[in-house]
Design an enzyme around this catalytic site. Structure first.
Site, short mmCIF file in Angstrom:
data_model
loop_
_atom_site.label_atom_id
_atom_site.label_comp_id
_atom_site.label_asym_id
_atom_site.label_seq_id
_atom_site.Cartn_x
_atom_site.Cartn_y
_atom_site.Cartn_z
N TYR A 70 36.61 89.85 11.56
CA TYR A 70 37.13 90.62 10.42
C TYR A 70 38.62 90.90 10.58
O TYR A 70 39.41 90.67 9.65
CB TYR A 70 36.37 91.95 10.27
CG TYR A 70 36.92 92.79 9.14
CD1 TYR A 70 36.47 92.59 7.84
CD2 TYR A 70 37.91 93.73 9.36
CE1 TYR A 70 37.00 93.32 6.78
CE2 TYR A 70 38.45 94.46 8.32
CZ TYR A 70 37.98 94.26 7.03
OH TYR A 70 38.52 94.98 6.00
N TRP A 98 51.46 99.65 5.41
CA TRP A 98 51.13 98.30 5.88
C TRP A 98 50.96 97.32 4.74
O TRP A 98 50.86 96.12 4.96
CB TRP A 98 49.87 98.33 6.75
CG TRP A 98 48.74 99.13 6.19
CD1 TRP A 98 47.77 98.71 5.34
CD2 TRP A 98 48.46 100.51 6.45
NE1 TRP A 98 46.90 99.72 5.05
CE2 TRP A 98 47.30 100.85 5.72
CE3 TRP A 98 49.07 101.50 7.23
CZ2 TRP A 98 46.74 102.13 5.76
CZ3 TRP A 98 48.52 102.76 7.27
CH2 TRP A 98 47.36 103.08 6.53
N ASP A 141 33.60 93.16 3.63
CA ASP A 141 33.30 94.40 4.34
C ASP A 141 32.33 95.23 3.50
O ASP A 141 31.83 94.77 2.47
CB ASP A 141 34.58 95.18 4.66
CG ASP A 141 35.31 95.69 3.43
OD1 ASP A 141 34.86 95.41 2.29
OD2 ASP A 141 36.33 96.39 3.59
N GLU A 192 45.25 97.51 11.19
CA GLU A 192 43.85 97.13 11.15
C GLU A 192 43.07 97.74 12.31
O GLU A 192 41.95 98.24 12.13
CB GLU A 192 43.70 95.60 11.17
CG GLU A 192 44.13 94.92 9.89
CD GLU A 192 43.25 95.27 8.70
OE1 GLU A 192 42.03 95.51 8.91
OE2 GLU A 192 43.75 95.31 7.57
N LEU A 242 42.38 108.64 17.44
CA LEU A 242 42.16 107.34 16.79
C LEU A 242 40.86 106.66 17.24
O LEU A 242 40.66 105.48 16.96
CB LEU A 242 43.35 106.42 17.04
CG LEU A 242 44.63 106.81 16.29
CD1 LEU A 242 45.82 106.01 16.81
CD2 LEU A 242 44.46 106.60 14.79
N GLN A 280 37.07 102.76 11.50
CA GLN A 280 36.32 104.01 11.55
C GLN A 280 37.22 105.24 11.67
O GLN A 280 36.85 106.24 12.29
CB GLN A 280 35.31 103.98 12.71
CG GLN A 280 34.26 102.88 12.55
CD GLN A 280 33.28 102.83 13.68
OE1 GLN A 280 33.63 103.09 14.82
NE2 GLN A 280 32.03 102.52 13.38
N THR A 281 38.41 105.15 11.09
CA THR A 281 39.34 106.29 11.09
C THR A 281 39.84 106.50 9.67
O THR A 281 40.18 105.55 8.98
CB THR A 281 40.54 106.03 12.03
OG1 THR A 281 40.06 105.73 13.35
CG2 THR A 281 41.45 107.24 12.10
N TYR A 316 37.88 105.17 19.78
CA TYR A 316 37.65 104.56 21.10
C TYR A 316 38.96 104.10 21.75
O TYR A 316 39.70 103.29 21.17
CB TYR A 316 36.69 103.38 20.99
CG TYR A 316 35.34 103.77 20.46
CD1 TYR A 316 34.45 104.50 21.24
CD2 TYR A 316 34.95 103.41 19.17
CE1 TYR A 316 33.20 104.87 20.75
CE2 TYR A 316 33.70 103.78 18.67
CZ TYR A 316 32.83 104.50 19.47
OH TYR A 316 31.61 104.87 18.99
#
Length: 302
Positions: free
Chosen positions: A127, A29, A145, A42, A87, A47-48, A89
């Protein structure tokens, strides 16, 4: 200008950008300015672990290469993909599908370009909107962040206060360069200034200004207990790298006294201890180790 930043802020900016452009992690990316692909990365990265994201990212884009393709997909298939690639949620998959539908139907296939407009897309918070604006359109604000907060706190003593972090990050951001700057400062936090810092090993470009590097106090907002630096393995690894940087090659018994004054070849801090340090550095790709006629030598990797 924030009171916490050095007077020579231009030199700070130039040092970081030069460090980043010289060598950085080559995520796919980072090789595109396609807002759809950046949005996918993004959302996946929330959280991964990035190692897991890379594979999922490639598979996702093989399946749905454009926003229009994703919008036309069955939402259940997108959620199934998300779950199958662990991945996190599943709501993120639903929101990503909805955002692609909005772009296709409400924006005539064209992504909005400002952070404010991007927040109109489903599931896109401040964000993520700023990241897409920065990396796709070079039109973002300073990213703030956890990594950026850690770097600013350690390097310049910016207090653990959201307003202070936002002010310092904004003041450092070079005008019109949000793409390279936000990538660079996040890379610094991810590679050199993580919870366990790798200042010398990663060649941190801010060492000359950094309060933590000077004092050995690497406390940060997400590192509540101060790591012990004096006498730590990290400190001696740094000394090995600095010593080898001044010599083409050193045998362990030549290197040892340059790393600690109480080095004794057969002592507690002797050849066996030093061999462990250089082996660790070799595993990290920083040092090359050779052995000939019972003599072990080390040099910096090229």
């Amino acid at each position: 200008m924030s009171d916490h930043l050095p007077d020579d802020a231009d030199a700070v900016r130039e040092a970081l950008i030069e460090w980043y452009e010289d060598d950085h992690r080559d995520f796919p990316w980072r090789r595109t300015d396609d807002p759809y692909r950046i949005l996918v990365s993004e959302v996946m990265s929330q959280q991964t672990q990035l190692s897991r994201v890379e594979e999922a990212y490639a598979d996702f884009l093989d399946e749905w290469p454009t926003a229009a393709d994703l919008a036309a997909a069955d939402r259940g298939a997108v959620v199934s993909f998300w779950s199958g690639h662990s991945l996190g949620y599943n709501n993120r998959a639903k929101y990503l599908h909805e955002a692609a539908t909005q772009v296709t139907e409400d924006y005539d296939g064209q992504f909005p370009e400002s952070p404010e407009e991007l927040q109109e897309l489903m599931g896109v918070g401040p964000y993520t909107a700023n990241a897409v604006a920065s990396f796709a359109f070079n039109n973002g604000d300073a990213v703030v962040d956890t990594n950026v907060k850690r770097v600013l706190h350690r390097a310049f003593g910016v207090p653990d206060d959201d307003a202070a972090f936002a002010e310092a990050a904004s003041d450092l951001l070079p005008e019109g360069e949000s793409r390279v700057w936000n990538n660079a400062i996040m890379e610094l936090g991810g590679v050199a200034c993580g919870q366990s810092p790798r200042c010398d090993e990663a060649g941190c470009p801010w060492r000359r200004w950094c309060r933590a590097y000077e004092t050995g106090d690497f406390t940060a907002p997400d590192v509540p207990e101060q790591p012990s630096f004096e006498g730590s393995r990290r400190q001696f690894r740094g000394r090995v790298v600095r010593a080898l940087g001044s010599h083409d090659e050193l045998a362990l018994d030549e290197l040892g006294p340059r790393v600690r004054v109480d080095y004794a070849p057969d002592g507690e801090y002797g050849r066996e201890w030093l061999r462990g340090l250089v082996t660790d550095l070799a595993d990290d790709g920083l040092v090359a180790v050779a052995e000939e006629d019972d003599t072990v030598t080390a040099r910096l990797s090229k």
